[in-house]
Design a protein around this motif. Structure first.
Motif, PDB file in Angstrom:
ATOM      1  N   ASN A 150      46.205  49.758  50.501  1.00  0.00           N
ATOM      2  CA  ASN A 150      45.662  49.533  49.162  1.00  0.00           C
ATOM      3  C   ASN A 150      45.300  48.073  48.915  1.00  0.00           C
ATOM      4  OD1 ASN A 150      45.698  52.222  48.322  1.00  0.00           O
ATOM      5  ND2 ASN A 150      47.847  52.096  47.704  1.00  0.00           N
ATOM      6  N   ILE A 151      46.007  47.147  49.569  1.00  0.00           N
ATOM      7  CA  ILE A 151      45.593  45.741  49.497  1.00  0.00           C
ATOM      8  C   ILE A 151      44.187  45.603  50.064  1.00  0.00           C
ATOM      9  CG2 ILE A 151      45.995  43.418  50.407  1.00  0.00           C
ATOM     10  CD1 ILE A 151      48.990  43.989  50.295  1.00  0.00           C
ATOM     11  N   ARG A 152      43.978  46.228  51.208  1.00  0.00           N
ATOM     12  CA  ARG A 152      42.661  46.175  51.838  1.00  0.00           C
ATOM     13  C   ARG A 152      41.612  46.869  50.968  1.00  0.00           C
ATOM     14  NH1 ARG A 152      41.660  43.163  56.430  1.00  0.00           N
ATOM     15  NH2 ARG A 152      39.764  44.416  56.381  1.00  0.00           N
ATOM     16  N   LYS A 153      41.979  47.977  50.389  1.00  0.00           N
ATOM     17  CA  LYS A 153      41.035  48.778  49.623  1.00  0.00           C
ATOM     18  C   LYS A 153      40.649  48.124  48.296  1.00  0.00           C
ATOM     19  CE  LYS A 153      40.579  53.388  47.531  1.00  0.00           C
ATOM     20  NZ  LYS A 153      41.268  54.708  47.344  1.00  0.00           N
ATOM     21  N   HIS A 154      41.608  47.564  47.590  1.00  0.00           N
ATOM     22  CA  HIS A 154      41.368  47.114  46.225  1.00  0.00           C
ATOM     23  C   HIS A 154      41.253  45.591  46.059  1.00  0.00           C
ATOM     24  CE1 HIS A 154      41.923  51.175  44.804  1.00  0.00           C
ATOM     25  NE2 HIS A 154      43.146  51.237  45.314  1.00  0.00           N
TER      26      HIS A 154
END
Length: 440
Positions: free
Chosen positions: A260-264
């Motif tokens: 989610n760090i990568r995604k958002h």
């Protein structure tokens, strides 16, 4: 098959390997012969011998600070004293699992003031404090316990009972607190109040207070620093655990948070982390600047330590940091962020551009980037960008809290966190250099 081509290719690869290997040996020799590195470590040990408070401007033993120097405190302080300093955080753990930011022993006549400090009936003679706009106290304490165990081998501390729970249970309780009260289900990430990168002061608040308490002025937001610290703490906790089901539970959370760090938060096009995801409102809305242009040096360094970025992304991030240092006039990649938030963006005095957490130059985080580079194989770059941090520690005969872009020291003259991260960076480089020498 073209035999000549194959032979030529092999020869070229061999020559390249030989040149590369020779360059590594030369770098290793430079590192091991650099007397400044040992001098700085000796300077660091001298101040770590004198206590656990963050520095001469801070009387509390702070979680986020002790996490960065506890490893080397174990080298020069009695082990039982380091152990007790860490256990102190757990003695003030809240009934919901939250960890304090710091605590201190005080005279009996000193009372809690309801803002900076709190007291507990079962801990007379102590006051404690929690900065509630930040979300790194729990993760800092977990990391600090892990580092203590790595440095001493004292796993028995996990079975020590503090107020009815073992240390391990209390560390798990801290993670449960984050998941229950600080986890945003929509994004699958931790949240806190809006601050500058890793900073702990919010922009909008009652002018009579200093902006470290979550209140009606706070803008809840998600950032890369808090979540990268969470990833590291999860890694550490999983390694300390002996329960296979518990390991799997937290490993699954770790994988989702990283995803989610990568995604958002990672901007693939700009090759940088966005400063914030705002949950309710943007505190800078209407301001004449674009916050998305700001590059967070500290959060990026911690994200690299947490394994969020690929080698090519690390290289791009470093290039951006170097470019920011050049255009700002700063002296090291410890530059907090660039460009800084415009004057007036924060209600606090002392938050003008290039001041304190708004673009000051902090070894406390720059040193982490050096370690992150070394951990990812960027040894030459790590040694190169360590130079200004080493030189100013020697020139100023100490470890200052932060520096202005013109190189002048500010804040605490004895800042143990700065010493701790420099010593860790030096250790990483020296370890690698000694390995290279062993290959000769």
């Amino acid at each position: 098959m073209n035999i000549k081509f194959v032979i030529k290719g092999v020869f070229s690869a061999a020559v390249f390997f030989s040149v590369s290997s020779h360059a590594q040996q030369q770098l290793a020799d430079r590192i091991l012969k650099d007397e400044r590195l040992q001098r700085v470590k000796e300077m660091g040990y001298e101040i770590l011998k004198t206590g656990f408070n963050a520095g001469d401007g801070y009387q509390q033993v702070w979680a986020r600070d002790m996490n960065t120097f506890v490893t080397h405190s174990c080298d020069v302080m009695p082990q039982n004293e380091v152990r007790e300093a860490l256990l102190g955080f757990l003695k003030f753990q809240g009934f919901d699992g939250n960890m304090p930011g710091g605590y201190e022993a005080v005279p009996a006549t000193r009372k809690a003031d309801n803002y900076h400090t709190q007291s507990r009936y079962d801990m007379p003679g102590f006051l404690f404090h929690k900065n509630t706009v930040e979300t790194d106290q729990e993760t800092s304490v977990i990391q600090a316990f892990y580092k203590y165990i790595q440095a001493t081998g004292d796993k028995s501390i996990l079975n020590e009972v503090v107020n009815g729970k073992t240390v391990f249970e209390r560390l798990a309780f801290a993670l449960d607190y984050l998941m229950k009260w600080k986890f945003n289900e929509s994004y699958g990430l931790l949240w806190g109040a809006t601050t500058t990168d890793w900073g702990d002061v919010q922009p909008l608040h009652d002018p009579s207070v200093n902006g470290t308490k979550y209140d009606e002025y706070s803008a809840p937001a998600i950032d890369v620093y808090d979540n990268s610290m969470f990833l590291i703490a999860l890694d550490n906790f999983i390694e300390m655990s002996s329960d296979s089901l518990q390991k799997k539970y937290w490993r699954d959370i770790h994988e989702k948070v990283k995803e989610n760090i990568r995604k958002h938060l990672w901007d693939e096009e700009q090759q940088k982390f966005i400063p914030h995801i705002y949950i309710n409102f943007d505190p800078f809305e209407g301001e004449d600047f674009d916050e998305s242009e700001i590059f967070y040096h500290g959060g990026t360094a911690v994200a690299i330590q947490a394994g969020v970025l690929t080698p090519s992304e690390i290289s791009v991030s470093l290039a951006k940091m170097v470019a920011n240092v050049k255009v700002s006039g700063a002296r090291s990649i410890g530059l907090t962020l660039y460009p800084p938030y415009p004057e007036g963006s924060f209600h606090n005095q002392g938050f003008e551009p290039y001041i304190y957490q708004n673009g000051g130059d902090w070894t406390w985080f720059g040193g982490r980037m050096i370690t992150a580079l070394a951990e990812n194989g960027f040894y030459e770059e790590a040694y190169e960008h360590l130079q200004p941090m080493i030189d100013r520690a020697i020139a100023n005969d100490g470890f200052y809290e932060w520096y202005s872009v013109d190189g002048k020291p500010h804040g605490s003259g004895i800042f143990r966190g700065s010493a701790g991260v420099l010593m860790e960076a030096i250790d990483k480089l020296e370890y690698w250099a000694k390995q290279q020498r062993g290959k000769e």
